[in-house]
Design an enzyme around this catalytic site. Structure first.
Site, PDB file in Angstrom:
ATOM      1  N   ASP A 293     -15.485  -3.614  -1.824  1.00 40.20           N
ATOM      2  CA  ASP A 293     -15.152  -3.311  -0.436  1.00 40.20           C
ATOM      3  C   ASP A 293     -16.454  -3.121   0.323  1.00 40.20           C
ATOM      4  OD1 ASP A 293     -12.555  -3.192  -1.441  1.00 40.20           O
ATOM      5  OD2 ASP A 293     -12.650  -1.024  -1.727  1.00 40.20           O
TER       6      ASP A 293
ATOM      7  N   ASP B 296       0.854  -1.191   0.000  1.00 42.09           N
ATOM      8  CA  ASP B 296       0.000   0.000   0.000  1.00 42.09           C
ATOM      9  C   ASP B 296       0.889   1.239   0.000  1.00 42.09           C
ATOM     10  OD1 ASP B 296      -1.971  -1.861   0.207  1.00 42.09           O
ATOM     11  OD2 ASP B 296      -2.820  -1.109   2.088  1.00 42.09           O
TER      12      ASP B 296
END
Length: 238
Positions: free
Chosen positions: A130, A8
């Protein structure tokens, strides 16, 4: 089972968030490319990149870091975060990214996914689903939509998508175990390659996913905190 070490990126650095909160950041390295080389040296065959700044901004922000990763490792890379136009997706694919993950735009305008699949092929476009308590979240997880994760996955299948990255936001970065039940349900209801993301904390979690027929799993914080050793996991599950 395909294992995807997660990298990330925020402000060009390698970080992890907890529950997707941008004010809960831990930096693990100054160079995503160096982190990518580390995971590949340990046997990784596919990497999962997220442009966290891009997810909030709605366009790619960490392009130089992404380019460095793609140039310095010889394994395929999938990328999510801020990819909300055909031009943005094409730019990343041209850069050398193997698969682009579309989250917010998939939820807000599912037809966009059909356009991308038609333009680039089903292997190169991944839907990022998500969810919080089964409802799809968008805009860097800042907002919850009115659509269920199941409905969005079925719509994605209708439009030709083959791969889904399913993240249970409540578990992301918490090392509390993945949502195996929901991931299995999505896999069985859709017949798609549903890649589990969020909460993986130990080898037992990987055992559970494997035993429940999950074909892929993204591993983030557990690797960075040495809860899972990649070489050991790859030896057991691939």
């Amino acid at each position: 089972m395909q294992l995807y070490p997660a990298i990330d990126m925020k402000n060009g650095k390698c970080v992890r968030l907890t529950q997707g909160l941008f004010d809960n950041v831990k930096v693990y390295g100054d160079s995503p490319a160096d982190m990518a080389k580390l995971w590949v040296s340990q046997g990784a065959t596919f990497l999962h990149l997220v442009d966290l700044d891009g997810a909030l901004a709605g366009h790619s922000v960490n392009e130089s870091a992404i380019r460095a990763v793609v140039q310095q490792v010889d394994v395929p890379v999938e990328l999510g975060g801020g990819l909300r136009s055909i031009e943005a997706v094409k730019s990343m694919l041209d850069l050398g990214v193997s698969r682009c993950i579309i989250g917010t735009k998939a939820a807000e305008r599912p037809e966009f996914i059909r356009e991308l699949v038609d333009a680039f092929g089903p292997e190169r476009i991944v839907a990022g689903v998500d969810a919080k308590e089964g409802m799809v979240a968008v805009d860097g997880w800042e907002r919850t939509s009115e659509m269920t994760a199941v409905d969005l996955c079925l719509k994605m299948k209708e439009y030709g998508v083959q791969h889904i990255v399913y993240t249970d936001i409540s578990r992301d970065g918490m090392l509390s175990g993945p949502n195996v039940t929901y991931t299995k349900m999505l896999t069985e209801k859709t017949g798609l390659d549903v890649i589990a993301s969020g909460g993986v904390s130990c080898m037992e979690d990987l055992d559970m996913l494997y035993e429940n027929g999950i074909l892929g799993v993204i591993i983030g914080k557990a690797l960075y905190e040495n809860k899972i050793h990649l070489t050991e996991a790859l030896k057991k599950f691939t």
